[in-house]
Design an enzyme around this catalytic site. Structure first.
Site, PDB file in Angstrom:
ATOM      1  N   GLU A 165      10.362  15.677  15.900  1.00  0.00           N
ATOM      2  CA  GLU A 165      10.734  15.468  14.505  1.00  0.00           C
ATOM      3  C   GLU A 165       9.994  16.485  13.635  1.00  0.00           C
ATOM      4  OE1 GLU A 165       9.462  11.852  12.483  1.00  0.00           O
ATOM      5  OE2 GLU A 165      11.464  11.687  11.617  1.00  0.00           O
ATOM      6  N   LYS A 183       0.884  -1.184   0.000  1.00  0.00           N
ATOM      7  CA  LYS A 183       0.000   0.000   0.000  1.00  0.00           C
ATOM      8  C   LYS A 183       0.913   1.223   0.000  1.00  0.00           C
ATOM      9  CE  LYS A 183      -1.912   3.049   1.922  1.00  0.00           C
ATOM     10  NZ  LYS A 183      -1.714   4.474   1.498  1.00  0.00           N
ATOM     11  N   GLU A 235       9.246   1.457  11.393  1.00  0.00           N
ATOM     12  CA  GLU A 235      10.340   2.426  11.262  1.00  0.00           C
ATOM     13  C   GLU A 235       9.697   3.798  11.226  1.00  0.00           C
ATOM     14  OE1 GLU A 235      12.374   5.046  10.277  1.00  0.00           O
ATOM     15  OE2 GLU A 235      12.749   4.232   8.273  1.00  0.00           O
ATOM     16  N   CYS A 267      13.674   9.851   7.361  1.00  0.00           N
ATOM     17  CA  CYS A 267      13.539   9.310   8.725  1.00  0.00           C
ATOM     18  C   CYS A 267      14.853   9.455   9.463  1.00  0.00           C
ATOM     19  CB  CYS A 267      13.173   7.835   8.673  1.00  0.00           C
ATOM     20  SG  CYS A 267      11.705   7.523   7.705  1.00  0.00           S
TER      21      CYS A 267
END
Ligand code: ADP
Length: 484
Positions: A386, A180, A255, A289
């Site tokens: 983040e 997906k 992750e 990331c």
């Protein structure tokens, strides 16, 4: 470029080796973040399409795909890697248009995708079980087997690299995959499905269902026919996926990003460090990331590092992906608003330097000027959360002890690097820093096909990339025979 490159139909799903319309009959607009125009319509897949894809994957496991032995799977992956490289420019252009990343960065992603295929092609027949000494009269051995159907929910920032590391490893171990892709960028996922099919991947071994996270993504996570989920994306959705998959007791690999630090000590080679310090923050417009968004610097070298980074920042140019500058737009206006929200929380901070958005950048593009903040307190929001944009903070420290405390002082633990000439310090900190990857006198955001990757804390759990991923995408069976 035509929106039907490589024979793909971006408005459809790829299920059971064929392009098929989605069950809802509706579509989503895919936008070009460089200018805000509509690139094409993509399928709005839902639970019915996911169900079809899982059934196709189950079918593949008990037919042609399931019958292939390891080295044959490896050969297929090698062929896919070769075809990926043959389409380097087309794939790079698709990714640049879709994600907004400068062409050179998109090219690097295509090459990484091919490298993943090559790596897992070579690894497919090199993982095996063991014999275990046991009681008298027994022979005991282990079999390394696929989970079965694996679900792959991926984000928009590095579609090709993440397909390479998760789908590549899953296929190498003999799983059948349902992918997906993200609603913000899914063209290379569709292109990859067609390339894999062209290479001879049996029908149903890889199925792709585009759509919204809350519809297609949630349906994939909750599907009882799925045996493993690998997810890369935000912390909030990661938590949701872990609990949803938990309802079916399905293992997940998560992750979820980070707030990765680089530690620059008093004995560092600052000239060597400077390009890494900046690039690790602005690559892919900071939407990485493993971006290094915190630069921790010993007080004695603080001004030198800030001045050096500021000079790099002032030279940065942001503009349309196809102009191939240093930085592209963010993936969407939604992402731009998130980053601007963070920037406004830095009103109390000193801006050391910014890059420039070129004057001719289209007004509909999602541009944010790269921004460097100096002398930031370790507990400031911009040093803790983040941001996922081209923003870095520089934080001073006085001692190694303090540097470690600051580095480990966020809920994340993905990547860290140490810049120091002292071998003893490098070894000591490699143990003390909380991160899944430690770089000594370098920093490797995004790359490293061979290097196991993953985090702890809010960065997630499980390891992808390298040989290690093959263990995560397989399960171990113990066979104990009593023969006397
Ligand atoms: P971002 O906020 O950066 O877009 P997300 O974590 O929202 O990152 O998205 C990463 C991937 O997860 C995308 O493919 C998205 O469609 C998918 N996703 C989002 N919400 C859900 C959900 N509730 N269940 C499963 N997948 C989801």
């Amino acid at each position: 470029m035509t929106m039907r490159p490589l024979g793909i139909d971006p408005g459809q799903c790829f299920i059971g080796g064929r392009w098929v319309p989605c069950e809802s009959g509706s579509s989503l607009d895919l936008l070009n973040p460089s200018d805000g125009s509509t690139l094409c319509a993509i399928a709005r897949g839902n639970a019915l399409d996911i169900d079809k894809a899982v059934i196709a994957a189950q079918g593949a496991l008990v037919s042609d795909w399931g019958r292939l032995v390891n080295f044959e799977r490896g050969r297929l992956l090698a062929k896919i890697g070769q075809l990926v490289l043959e389409q380097l420019e087309t794939l790079a252009e698709l990714e640049a248009l879709d994600v907004g990343k400068p062409l050179k960065q998109a090219r690097a992603d295509v090459i990484a995708l091919a490298r993943y295929m090559e790596f897992y092609a070579g690894a497919a027949d090199k993982i095996h079980g063991a014999t275990i000494p046991y009681l008298d009269g027994y022979t005991v051995y282990t079999l390394r087997e696929p989970h079965g159907v694996t679900g792959h929910i991926i984000p928009w920032n590095y579609p090709m690299q993440i397909i390479g590391r998760s789908v590549g490893a899953a296929l190498a171990m003999g799983n059948a995959c349902v992918l997906k892709p993200a609603e913000d960028a899914c063209l290379t996922a569709l292109a990859f499905a067609q390339i894999a099919d062209d290479a001879g991947l049996p029908a149903g071994a890889l199925n792709v269902v585009p759509g919204l996270g809350a519809e297609a993504g949630a349906a994939l996570t909750a599907h009882p026919g799925v045996h493993h989920i690998s997810f890369t994306g935000s912390v909030g959705v990661g938590k949701l996926i872990q609990s949803e998959a938990g309802a079916n007791v399905v293992p997940v690999t998560l992750e979820l990003g980070g707030k990765s630090p680089q530690l620059v000590f008093e004995d560092a080679d600052v000239d060597s460090a400077l390009p890494f310090l900046t690039n690790a923050g602005i690559q892919n417009a900071g939407q990485t990331c493993s971006a290094s968004s915190r630069i921790l610097v010993h007080r004695s070298r603080f001004d030198e590092v800030v001045n050096g980074m500021a000079a790099h920042y002032r030279a940065l140019r942001a503009g349309p992906a196809m102009q191939d500058l240093d930085v592209g737009p963010l993936v969407s206006h939604r992402q731009k608003e998130i980053v601007e929200g963070f920037l406004s929380k830095g009103d109390d901070l000193e801006i050391a330097a910014t890059g420039q958005i070129i004057a001719v950048a289209p007004s509909g593009g999602a541009y944010v000027a790269p921004t460097l903040f100096a002398d930031v307190a370790a507990d400031h929001t911009l040093a803790q959360e983040e941001i996922f944009g081209p923003v870095q903070v520089v934080i001073p420290f006085e001692s190694e002890e303090e540097a470690v405390a600051i580095a480990n002082g966020t809920p994340y633990g993905l990547v860290a690097s140490v810049w120091s000439q002292s071998g003893a310090r490098q070894m000591r900190l490699a143990k003390r820093l909380r991160a899944g990857q430690i770089f000594l006198n370098n920093y490797g955001a995004g790359g490293g096909v061979e290097l196991p990757f993953g985090g702890s804390g809010l960065s997630g759990h499980g390891r992808e990339k390298g040989f290690e991923a093959l263990y995560g995408f397989s399960t171990l069976k113990t066979v104990a025979a009593l023969h006397g």
